[in-house]
Motif scaffolding. Structure first.
Motif, short mmCIF file in Angstrom:
data_model
loop_
_atom_site.label_atom_id
_atom_site.label_comp_id
_atom_site.label_asym_id
_atom_site.label_seq_id
_atom_site.Cartn_x
_atom_site.Cartn_y
_atom_site.Cartn_z
N SER A 18 0.83 -1.20 0.00
CA SER A 18 0.00 0.00 0.00
C SER A 18 0.87 1.26 0.00
O SER A 18 1.90 1.30 0.67
CB SER A 18 -0.90 0.01 1.24
OG SER A 18 -1.63 1.21 1.31
N LYS A 61 -0.06 3.97 1.38
CA LYS A 61 -0.44 4.73 2.58
C LYS A 61 0.58 4.54 3.70
O LYS A 61 1.36 3.60 3.70
CB LYS A 61 -1.81 4.28 3.08
CG LYS A 61 -2.94 4.65 2.16
CD LYS A 61 -4.26 4.30 2.82
CE LYS A 61 -5.42 4.79 1.99
NZ LYS A 61 -6.70 4.54 2.67
N THR A 62 0.53 5.44 4.67
CA THR A 62 1.39 5.34 5.84
C THR A 62 0.80 4.32 6.81
O THR A 62 -0.39 3.98 6.72
CB THR A 62 1.50 6.70 6.56
OG1 THR A 62 0.21 7.04 7.10
CG2 THR A 62 1.99 7.79 5.62
N GLU A 111 -2.33 5.67 8.54
CA GLU A 111 -3.52 5.70 7.68
C GLU A 111 -4.13 4.31 7.54
O GLU A 111 -5.35 4.15 7.60
CB GLU A 111 -3.17 6.25 6.30
CG GLU A 111 -2.81 7.73 6.29
CD GLU A 111 -2.28 8.20 4.95
OE1 GLU A 111 -2.47 9.38 4.64
OE2 GLU A 111 -1.68 7.38 4.21
N ASP A 121 -7.82 3.04 8.83
CA ASP A 121 -8.79 2.38 7.95
C ASP A 121 -9.26 1.06 8.56
O ASP A 121 -10.45 0.75 8.55
CB ASP A 121 -8.17 2.10 6.58
CG ASP A 121 -7.96 3.35 5.75
OD1 ASP A 121 -8.51 4.42 6.12
OD2 ASP A 121 -7.24 3.26 4.73
#
Length: 78
Positions: free
Chosen positions: A18, A20-21, A24, A28
């Motif tokens: 991913s 994203k960090t 994050e 989610d």
């Protein structure tokens, strides 16, 4: 980031890379698990834009880690 999702009654885990960090991704997952999403699904998108959807009641665990650095190369003079 590399995300591994263990699914109940499945011998293999899902592995997603991913963009994203970790925070994050964790947000989610927490939102999906808390019932904030009305459909009961965890949806993640990988680096290539592929969407992975997992029912939250089937998630056994979620592991978030740095993606392995794959080294490919040749050594000169060896």
């Amino acid at each position: 980031m590399e995300v591994k999702i263990g699914v109940q009654h499945s011998p293999r885990e899902l592995v997603i890379d991913s963009p994203k960090t970790p925070d994050e991704i964790a947000a989610d997952v927490a939102a999906a698990m808390s019932g904030s999403s009305k459909d009961g699904l965890l949806t993640l998108v990988d680096e290539r834009g592929r969407r992975v959807v997992v029912p939250v009641d089937r998630i056994a665990y979620v592991e978030i880690a740095q993606a392995d650095q794959r080294r490919v190369g040749f050594i000169a003079g060896a």
